[in-house]
Every structure is written in C-alpha cells, then in structure tokens.
Scaffold this motif. Structure first.
Motif, PDB file in Angstrom:
ATOM      1  N   ALA A  64       0.739  -1.211  -0.088  1.00  0.00           N
ATOM      2  CA  ALA A  64       0.072  -0.072  -0.179  1.00  0.00           C
ATOM      3  C   ALA A  64       0.824   1.388   0.093  1.00  0.00           C
ATOM      4  O   ALA A  64       1.795   1.339   0.783  1.00  0.00           O
ATOM      5  CB  ALA A  64      -0.761  -0.081   1.370  1.00  0.00           C
ATOM      6  N   TYR A  65       0.623   2.319  -0.868  1.00  0.00           N
ATOM      7  CA  TYR A  65       1.273   3.414  -1.065  1.00  0.00           C
ATOM      8  C   TYR A  65       2.506   3.341  -1.552  1.00  0.00           C
ATOM      9  O   TYR A  65       3.314   4.458  -1.478  1.00  0.00           O
ATOM     10  CB  TYR A  65       0.879   4.172   0.161  1.00  0.00           C
ATOM     11  N   ASN A  66       3.174   2.267  -1.923  1.00  0.00           N
ATOM     12  CA  ASN A  66       4.685   2.248  -2.079  1.00  0.00           C
ATOM     13  C   ASN A  66       4.770   2.431  -3.701  1.00  0.00           C
ATOM     14  O   ASN A  66       4.830   1.535  -4.711  1.00  0.00           O
ATOM     15  CB  ASN A  66       5.088   0.605  -2.032  1.00  0.00           C
ATOM     16  N   ILE A  67       4.737   3.798  -3.973  1.00  0.00           N
ATOM     17  CA  ILE A  67       5.140   4.320  -5.415  1.00  0.00           C
ATOM     18  C   ILE A  67       6.362   3.811  -5.926  1.00  0.00           C
ATOM     19  O   ILE A  67       6.405   3.472  -7.071  1.00  0.00           O
ATOM     20  CB  ILE A  67       5.114   5.694  -5.296  1.00  0.00           C
ATOM     21  N   TRP A  68       7.318   3.681  -5.509  1.00  0.00           N
ATOM     22  CA  TRP A  68       8.698   3.130  -5.684  1.00  0.00           C
ATOM     23  C   TRP A  68       8.567   1.609  -6.327  1.00  0.00           C
ATOM     24  O   TRP A  68       9.162   1.396  -7.357  1.00  0.00           O
ATOM     25  CB  TRP A  68       9.881   3.152  -4.574  1.00  0.00           C
ATOM     26  N   GLU A  69       7.710   0.710  -5.640  1.00  0.00           N
ATOM     27  CA  GLU A  69       7.823  -0.474  -5.964  1.00  0.00           C
ATOM     28  C   GLU A  69       6.879  -0.534  -7.359  1.00  0.00           C
ATOM     29  O   GLU A  69       7.209  -1.350  -8.292  1.00  0.00           O
ATOM     30  CB  GLU A  69       7.100  -1.605  -4.839  1.00  0.00           C
ATOM     31  N   ALA A  70       5.994   0.150  -7.406  1.00  0.00           N
ATOM     32  CA  ALA A  70       5.061   0.353  -8.662  1.00  0.00           C
ATOM     33  C   ALA A  70       6.058   0.648  -9.976  1.00  0.00           C
ATOM     34  O   ALA A  70       5.781   0.024 -10.636  1.00  0.00           O
ATOM     35  CB  ALA A  70       3.881   1.355  -8.261  1.00  0.00           C
ATOM     36  N   ALA A  71       6.843   1.723  -9.594  1.00  0.00           N
ATOM     37  CA  ALA A  71       7.836   2.123 -10.533  1.00  0.00           C
ATOM     38  C   ALA A  71       8.833   0.882 -10.959  1.00  0.00           C
ATOM     39  O   ALA A  71       8.907   0.895 -12.336  1.00  0.00           O
ATOM     40  CB  ALA A  71       8.708   3.382 -10.055  1.00  0.00           C
ATOM     41  N   TYR A  72       9.155   0.127 -10.188  1.00  0.00           N
ATOM     42  CA  TYR A  72       9.887  -0.824 -10.338  1.00  0.00           C
ATOM     43  C   TYR A  72       9.413  -2.163 -11.095  1.00  0.00           C
ATOM     44  O   TYR A  72       9.973  -2.534 -12.246  1.00  0.00           O
ATOM     45  CB  TYR A  72      10.686  -1.386  -9.316  1.00  0.00           C
ATOM     46  N   ARG A  73       8.088  -2.295 -10.681  1.00  0.00           N
ATOM     47  CA  ARG A  73       7.500  -3.414 -11.468  1.00  0.00           C
ATOM     48  C   ARG A  73       7.062  -3.123 -12.919  1.00  0.00           C
ATOM     49  O   ARG A  73       7.220  -3.965 -13.964  1.00  0.00           O
ATOM     50  CB  ARG A  73       6.118  -3.712 -10.720  1.00  0.00           C
ATOM     51  N   LEU A  74       6.998  -1.932 -13.117  1.00  0.00           N
ATOM     52  CA  LEU A  74       6.640  -1.386 -14.588  1.00  0.00           C
ATOM     53  C   LEU A  74       8.161  -1.635 -15.212  1.00  0.00           C
ATOM     54  O   LEU A  74       7.893  -2.110 -16.206  1.00  0.00           O
ATOM     55  CB  LEU A  74       6.198   0.006 -14.669  1.00  0.00           C
ATOM     56  N   HIS A  75       9.052  -1.446 -14.737  1.00  0.00           N
ATOM     57  CA  HIS A  75      10.363  -1.409 -15.271  1.00  0.00           C
ATOM     58  C   HIS A  75      10.614  -2.865 -15.670  1.00  0.00           C
ATOM     59  O   HIS A  75      11.246  -3.226 -16.650  1.00  0.00           O
ATOM     60  CB  HIS A  75      11.518  -0.756 -14.343  1.00  0.00           C
ATOM     61  N   GLN A  76      10.226  -3.746 -14.655  1.00  0.00           N
ATOM     62  CA  GLN A  76      10.562  -5.234 -14.773  1.00  0.00           C
ATOM     63  C   GLN A  76       9.896  -5.660 -15.827  1.00  0.00           C
ATOM     64  O   GLN A  76      10.266  -6.786 -16.472  1.00  0.00           O
ATOM     65  CB  GLN A  76      10.238  -5.714 -13.427  1.00  0.00           C
ATOM     66  N   THR A  77       8.530  -5.292 -16.162  1.00  0.00           N
ATOM     67  CA  THR A  77       7.658  -5.924 -17.138  1.00  0.00           C
ATOM     68  C   THR A  77       7.333  -5.579 -18.230  1.00  0.00           C
ATOM     69  O   THR A  77       7.312  -5.952 -19.334  1.00  0.00           O
ATOM     70  CB  THR A  77       6.243  -6.227 -16.349  1.00  0.00           C
ATOM     71  N   VAL A  78       7.377  -3.817 -18.488  1.00  0.00           N
ATOM     72  CA  VAL A  78       6.816  -3.441 -19.740  1.00  0.00           C
ATOM     73  C   VAL A  78       7.689  -3.949 -20.957  1.00  0.00           C
ATOM     74  O   VAL A  78       7.052  -3.850 -21.987  1.00  0.00           O
ATOM     75  CB  VAL A  78       6.924  -1.917 -19.680  1.00  0.00           C
ATOM     76  N   PRO A  79       8.922  -3.996 -20.839  1.00  0.00           N
ATOM     77  CA  PRO A  79       9.523  -4.390 -22.168  1.00  0.00           C
ATOM     78  C   PRO A  79       9.053  -5.613 -22.711  1.00  0.00           C
ATOM     79  O   PRO A  79       9.373  -5.668 -23.847  1.00  0.00           O
ATOM     80  CB  PRO A  79      11.126  -4.442 -21.689  1.00  0.00           C
ATOM     81  N   TYR A  80       8.764  -6.500 -21.892  1.00  0.00           N
ATOM     82  CA  TYR A  80       8.489  -7.939 -22.499  1.00  0.00           C
ATOM     83  C   TYR A  80       7.115  -7.852 -23.152  1.00  0.00           C
ATOM     84  O   TYR A  80       6.726  -8.932 -23.843  1.00  0.00           O
ATOM     85  CB  TYR A  80       8.510  -8.897 -21.251  1.00  0.00           C
ATOM     86  N   TYR A  81       6.268  -6.904 -23.000  1.00  0.00           N
ATOM     87  CA  TYR A  81       5.004  -6.778 -23.993  1.00  0.00           C
ATOM     88  C   TYR A  81       5.388  -5.998 -25.427  1.00  0.00           C
ATOM     89  O   TYR A  81       6.168  -5.416 -25.542  1.00  0.00           O
ATOM     90  CB  TYR A  81       3.970  -6.057 -23.179  1.00  0.00           C
ATOM     91  N   PRO A  82       4.351  -6.421 -26.285  1.00  0.00           N
ATOM     92  CA  PRO A  82       4.606  -5.886 -27.637  1.00  0.00           C
ATOM     93  C   PRO A  82       4.391  -4.398 -27.544  1.00  0.00           C
ATOM     94  O   PRO A  82       3.461  -3.993 -26.784  1.00  0.00           O
ATOM     95  CB  PRO A  82       3.686  -6.762 -28.461  1.00  0.00           C
TER      96      PRO A  82
END
Length: 301
Positions: A64-82
């Motif tokens: 809850a409220y952890n903006i940093w972890e949200a930022a990291y999970r995007l970084h971890q995942t976005v490049p693998y989608y088309p």
C-alpha cells in the motif's frame, strides 16, 4: 516514377505513424489487492468500452502506497510486452489532489496510464519518454462518475486505457501535450568508485526473500568477479550498516550448500544476494526502496 515515389513515401509515413498503434492489450497494476471488487471494477469498465480487449494483470500486490515498487514492477515488465500495449498503474496515495493524471508514450512504443507521482521514474529512464499527455477528464472519464473523487483507477485510468487500447480515441485525444518530463524519485544509481560497485536495492524477489540490486552484470564483469570468487557485500539503510559479509559468487544455487549466503546474477541480469533455500530479507531485516544501498567489492577467500 513520381507517383511511385509518392506512394512509397505515403506507405513509409503510414508505417511510421502506426508503429506505436495500440494493440488491444491492457495490463493492470495496483496496490489494491484482490480482497474486494476494486480490480474487477476496473476490468468491468474496460470491458464496457470494448469486450474485444485482452486484459491482463501485472500485479495487485504492490505494498500500500509504495510508489517506488510500482515504478520498479513497470520497469521489470513493460519491455516484455509488444509495442502498443497499454498499461494501467494505480498506486496513488495522492488521489484527488493536484498531481497530474497522464499517459506516457515511451520511446519503445508502450503506453502507461497513471498518476504522475514518481511511478514513471524507471520506465522513463530506461525506455525513454516519447510524449506525455495529461488526461482530459471532461472527455476521458467514466460517465456519471463526477461525484467520485477517490477511485480514479476505475473512473479515469481504466476508462482512458480502454478507450486508447480499443482505438476509440487516438493518443492525441487523451488530452493536452505536456513537457517531456515526469516526476522522478531520487535513488542511488549503479556506479563504480575506487574498485567498489554501488547501487540500490530496488525490490525484493518477494516470494523467496532474495535481495535484488540495480548493479548490472556488465559492472560485475568489469570488476572481474567470476563464479567461485568471494564478494564483500555491504548493505545500508540510509547510513545504518545492516550487513557486511564476504559471500561466494555462484551461477546457480545448487553450487552452494543449503543455508549459505550466496551472490548471483538474477533474471534481469543484475547482482543479487540470497540464502540458498532460505529467506535473506527475513533473516537480516533487509528490505527495498530508494533508502537502501548496496556496496560490492572483491574479497579474499
């Protein structure tokens, strides 16, 4: 010949404009959890825009409220989608305040619908900013939701993402163009200094309690650390030292006895440390975020 040239130019321009075309995929991330209907409501809004959309979850277990972890999970995942995939990221402790609601188009051709509160820190850095547009809520807001001030994930972000992914709107119709910058959270970037490598602990491999750093394998190679070598690992929270040991650098966990601390390269090709079949985070009370630092150097056996 002139007409053939014009046709070729037209096709090239069309391909260039279509290279970032939305592909009908929407990927959701939040700190909502799955204990209530919040995530399902967002998906319901998206399906209401177009039942043909393909909806996926990145995670809804952001603390809850952890903006940093949200930022990291995007970084971890976005490049693998088309290219053309639309992401919705809602970790929004400032919901209802003056922070901007935006859609970022990365240089890699991905769209991210989110509050501009630091969530875009790492994708902006690693994938680049193509354009940023502020969501015009007069157009891109769920009908009859104007009395709701605390669920922008449903009323604004899921709705806008679905309209974008389904080609109901073009990217230019999201809203006004903003400067090519986003709110960024400060953190220790990976660097080399005096024979040491410095970085941060952006996230845990949460299921196992392993510690992931942002120090890339390329830096480990430059320091000439090879499997079987001993590595001195120091971990700090702010200026407090919480760990200082020399551990064996391995390719796989099977190369070390059960219960030993080991260093390795994780699936993102970054330096990591773990206990073989144990929980490093739990044992040593080491966690993640921009206030955590890790320092590496070669050590003697």
């Amino acid at each position: 010949m002139h007409n053939l040239y014009k046709l070729a130019l037209f096709l090239w321009l069309f391909a260039s404009q279509s290279s970032n075309a939305q592909n009908g995929i929407v990927v959701f991330q939040s700190d909502f959890g799955l204990k209530d209907g919040a995530v399902s409501a967002m998906k319901g809004v998206a399906m209401g825009v177009s039942p043909a959309l393909k909806l996926f979850d990145l995670t809804h277990d952001i603390p809850a409220y952890n903006i940093w972890e949200a930022a990291y999970r995007l970084h971890q995942t976005v490049p693998y989608y088309p290219k053309g995939t639309v992401f919705v990221s809602v970790c929004d402790p400032g919901v209802g305040t003056e922070r901007h609601s935006v859609v970022l188009l990365t240089k890699s051709g991905h769209y991210i619908v989110t509050p501009d509160n630091g969530t875009l820190t790492l994708v902006a850095e690693h994938l680049g900013i193509g354009q940023v547009r502020q969501i015009d809520e007069a157009i891109n807001r769920l009908r009859n939701s104007n009395q709701s001030y605390t669920f922008h994930g449903r009323d604004v972000y899921a709705y806008t993402a679905a309209r974008l992914a389904s080609h109901t709107i073009r990217f230019e119709q999201v809203g006004p163009k903003l400067p090519t910058e986003v709110v960024r959270l400060p953190y220790q970037k990976a660097e080399t200094a005096n024979g040491m490598l410095k970085g941060t602990i952006p996230v845990l491999d949460i299921q196992y309690g392993n510690i992931w750093s942002n120090i890339p394998k390329s830096m480990i190679d430059q320091l000439d650390i090879k499997p079987g070598a001993m590595v001195r690992v120091q971990i700090f929270q702010n200026d407090q030292s919480l760990y200082d040991k020399s551990v064996t650098f391995v390719n796989t966990f099977g190369e070390a006895p059960v219960g030993d601390d080991v260093a390795y390269i994780n699936s993102l090709l970054n330096f990591s440390i773990a206990i073989n079949q144990g929980n490093f985070s739990e044992k040593y009370k080491v966690f993640s975020g921009p206030d955590w630092r890790i320092v590496l150097s070669k050590a003697s056996k």
